[in-house]
Design an enzyme around this catalytic site. Sequence first.
Site, short mmCIF file in Angstrom:
data_model
loop_
_atom_site.label_atom_id
_atom_site.label_comp_id
_atom_site.label_asym_id
_atom_site.label_seq_id
_atom_site.Cartn_x
_atom_site.Cartn_y
_atom_site.Cartn_z
N GLU A 212 0.83 -1.20 0.00
CA GLU A 212 0.00 0.00 0.00
C GLU A 212 0.87 1.26 0.00
O GLU A 212 0.44 2.32 -0.42
CB GLU A 212 -0.93 0.02 1.22
CG GLU A 212 -2.04 1.05 1.10
CD GLU A 212 -3.12 0.86 2.14
OE1 GLU A 212 -2.86 1.12 3.33
OE2 GLU A 212 -4.24 0.46 1.77
N HIS B 66 6.71 -27.45 2.24
CA HIS B 66 5.80 -28.52 1.82
C HIS B 66 4.64 -27.93 1.04
O HIS B 66 3.58 -28.55 0.94
CB HIS B 66 5.31 -29.28 3.06
CG HIS B 66 6.42 -29.81 3.89
ND1 HIS B 66 6.96 -31.08 3.71
CD2 HIS B 66 7.16 -29.23 4.86
CE1 HIS B 66 7.95 -31.25 4.56
NE2 HIS B 66 8.10 -30.14 5.27
N LYS C 262 -13.47 2.16 -3.03
CA LYS C 262 -14.62 2.48 -2.18
C LYS C 262 -15.72 3.12 -3.02
O LYS C 262 -16.91 2.82 -2.88
CB LYS C 262 -14.19 3.46 -1.08
CG LYS C 262 -13.39 2.85 0.06
CD LYS C 262 -13.06 3.93 1.10
CE LYS C 262 -12.16 3.41 2.20
NZ LYS C 262 -11.75 4.48 3.15
O1 LIG Z 1 -8.67 2.94 9.87
P1 LIG Z 1 -9.65 3.23 8.79
O2 LIG Z 1 -9.81 4.70 8.50
O3 LIG Z 1 -10.94 2.54 9.00
O4 LIG Z 1 -9.03 2.66 7.43
C1 LIG Z 1 -8.80 1.28 7.30
C2 LIG Z 1 -8.00 1.09 6.03
O5 LIG Z 1 -8.75 1.71 4.98
C3 LIG Z 1 -8.12 1.84 3.73
O6 LIG Z 1 -8.07 0.59 3.14
C4 LIG Z 1 -6.72 2.39 3.79
O7 LIG Z 1 -6.11 2.26 2.54
C5 LIG Z 1 -5.89 1.66 4.83
O8 LIG Z 1 -4.61 2.26 4.91
C6 LIG Z 1 -6.61 1.74 6.15
O9 LIG Z 1 -5.85 1.05 7.13
#
Ligand SMILES: O=P(O)(O)OC[C@H]1O[C@H](O)[C@H](O)[C@@H](O)[C@@H]1O
Length: 618
Positions: free
Chosen positions: A397, A426, A531
């Site tokens: 990431e 294995h 998202k």
């Molecule tokens: O901690 P939050 O704001 O819920 O985000 C949770 C995750 O969301 C996204 O996937 C980001 O890319 C991550 O870096 C983060 O850890």
Amino acid sequence: MASISGICSSSPTLQKFQNQPPALTNTLRKEHVAFPARRVDRSLSLTTHSVAREVPAEVFDGAAVATEKKGLVKDPHALWQRYVDLLYQHKELGLYLDVSRVGFTEEFVKKMESRFQVAFRTMEELEKGAIANPDEGRMVGHYWLRDPKRAPTSFLRTQIENTLDAVSKFAHDVVSGKIKPPSSPEGRFTQILSVGIGGSALGPQFVAEALAPDNPPLKIRFVDNTDPAGIDHQIAQLGPELASTLVIVISKSGGTPETRNGLLEVQKAFREAGLNFPKQGVAITQENSLLDNTARIEGWLARFPMFDWVGGRTSEMSAVGLLPAALQGIDIREMLAGASLMDEANRSTVLRNNPAALLALCWYWATDGVGSKDMVILPYKDSLLLFSRYLQQLVMESLGKEFDLDGNRVNQGISVYGNKGSTDQHAYIQQLREGVHNFFVTFIEVLRDRPPGHDWELEPGVTCGDYLFGMLQGTRSALYANNRESITVTVQEVTPRSVGALIALYERAVGIYASLVNINAYHQPGVEAGKKAAGEVLALQKRVLAVLNEASCKEPVEPLTLEEVAERCHAPEDIEMIYKIIAHMAANDRALIAEGSCGSPRSIKVFLGECNIDELYA
Ligand SMILES: O=P(O)(O)OC[C@H]1O[C@H](O)[C@H](O)[C@@H](O)[C@@H]1O
């Protein structure tokens, strides 16, 4: 050739093992031999000149450093000399880094020197509070979490120190029973249910697997996805102990859909059990986030802050990782101490004395600075099982970016996978040994097999741990014999201090490597796109439901073809997605496929079951 100065050779024990690598010698002598942490005057030396030289303000062309790959050193004596010359040892941590099985040349190191000096200066500025995440206009401050005096303002320093104190006190009060659930037969909290995803789960999961004692004061389990069956499974396993479960909801943004869904599902389970969720709920999130405001308004048990200058994938040393760890009886001050000692070592501007820089050097050499090979993480220790999964997010990431800092399309990254040895011998190591050469391995070696006094010989002179050691060394040799490169990181044992050091080592290596390839390691634009796309699918689903509901309210019910549904949704181009939405709904008894229309998607006719529009939008 250099002489190995500093190892005393008077003791007969040592003379017998004169040619043993320092790690073995130290272990054999059961004491720290004064192995020179820094060597001078070496023949095969990494560039050791001082940083006094002004670093050219180089503008990177983003291209890999063109270096033809020569054959690997194979002569045993030359290889031994390479091993000794290049071995990095952090004496206080008991951590070694062996890069001798990566074939970088002195010419390559010299070519990279100026880039490393720029990377060192960039990292120094980052730690002083520079906007090191330019795309989001943020500072990058995870290093301050283990050394608050390095924070650029006294306000931030106080925030860090106060949060650590609050986490420690809350955990102590829960474990001691001073803070207890309102109605539980045990009279104290016995379970943790952590609800979070990505960096709000992977660090706590890795650390729990690595460091939780066999009988922790509170046992942790995770809801780290929006899979209803997975959530049901965790709640079912808690059973009546839901009444003594502390639910920690972790979300830096406070709005991640999967985490929000997990919270709603868990709160439903609390209602159905007649339990008062707020008295067992803890939130770890940015102040004034949706989650923070929810927890505040509903009067949850506690709230702890996350800071915008700590990324999810580098948040293990914040309340995100420290609270769950402390509740499991893990020494979080030791985790912070290990990370801090590693941070200090990684501030060296002499490449060969900087373990994170040595890792970044190996990554650049092995992947040509463009991710041409995958990073296989192979801890030969069960408790480090999740380290590869933790590093998948931290590395991929951070480095997996479309554009560099100059706007060039580079599609950067290094793919990470792994599990544990010797188990993986294995599974897929057959391919690593003989198959496509598209990887380099990082072994994580843990010297201590069992606590003192617990060892047992399963055959004369041989223990289970000897097999594990032999399998690691054998695999390393076998790969190298077939020109497959590897790095070995060695720690004495898995402790909060060594785990903290490992986390810090890789956080810094990623940051340095990102400088070498000129990218921003601290944002994640691609995740936002995902998202957004998910949101569009759900919006389309709501339109499909509305169309089916309207058709199903007619007398007689009017089953619709997919084309008719798509037309009425004003989305003919989304007919395939509409088919998938309907298929998923039908599999969950929320849509009905008309009789006789099974088979090809083109033929189906669909209508809703007994549900009306009010239920749909309840
Ligand atoms: O901690 P939050 O704001 O819920 O985000 C949770 C995750 O969301 C996204 O996937 C980001 O890319 C991550 O870096 C983060 O850890």
